[in-house]
Design a protein around this motif. Sequence first.
Motif: not given
Length: 363
Positions: A131-135
């Motif tokens: 899963v790709l997320r930003v902070p």
Amino acid sequence: MKTTVIERRAELLRLYTGLPWQSARRRVEAAEPGSLLIPHPDADQLLLEARVMAALAWRRITSVHPWGIEYVDPRSDRLLIRFEADPVERPAPNDTQALDLAEALLPRADEDGDIMGVPGARTHIEDGQVVLRVPDPSASVILSGLAPEKWLRAANVQDQRLATYGMTPCHRDRPTSWHPAERPYRRPGRRGTAASAWLTSGLLRRVGLIRTLGVPLAVTGWLGHHERDGGERWIIDPTFAEGHGATGHRRLMALLAAPGWGLPVTPWDNHCNCHLPPECSDQCTTITTGVAGQRGSLEVRTIRRSGRRLRWIQEDRPAIYAAKQQLAQPVPAWGDGWLERDGSPSSDVQGGVTRAGSLDHGW
């Protein structure tokens, strides 16, 4: 032939997203009547998807599906992208999905502070998926089809390789926060963030439409230039075989602009060369612009391959071409009721389907 409202909505959802039939049908059955099956993403989700699409637009490896994507499953607060397995025929053993995606998506800063990859992108293993997320925001993109152990190994390999070029792996140095080099990219109004995020995100959510042109051979995309209105012009060049000529690319653009399913775009310029012999031109170009205050434009260069050019592709990598032949998504005959003779969306494009199969209004 699909005759019920649920079946035809599922067929359209499959056409736009590439979802398998049963998955598309379950989505329709679970949805509220009249709801958007390709919902508008939240603001943070929109920006993340736009940056992911920009990173995927020019894949460095050979893939069977356009951009290596089997299908997408779009929700308002997340997007699942199902990537294909590594093709049987590869020019080099290291040309894998995981290695290429790690290089394309994970952010690295060069000596001047410029970012390669998706600014702020951090990947996590959740429920056996990458899963790709930003902070900060809750937006997420699920990279389905990647084995977690292969992904972690590929990320390590790419970090070490690019470090030899003097690049800083932002995601490794700051795994839970923004790296100083990434901070200028946090706000939508700053560098690297497009006023045209709705366009690239929307294209990613409708990636299945590329396969309506015929047998997909390749597709790349890139940022052409900045428009006077502050938006961007994005260019894609789907190359295909055994397509449908002018009917194919006009149908593609009509589906792309269909109210309730497509994007808020309208045709601005069109150059069709389908009437010319293949040796004269094999490309037709359509430019669309945003409507309702949406900034930016999309230029679609559809390229046909036939004759000697197609035979060379067929003979060079026969296993890959054979796999590509299975991917074309024919538009159902009833779907052509959407199109006017000039290829633009018809007035009843948002119509529902009665049990008898005729079109009415009120999807």
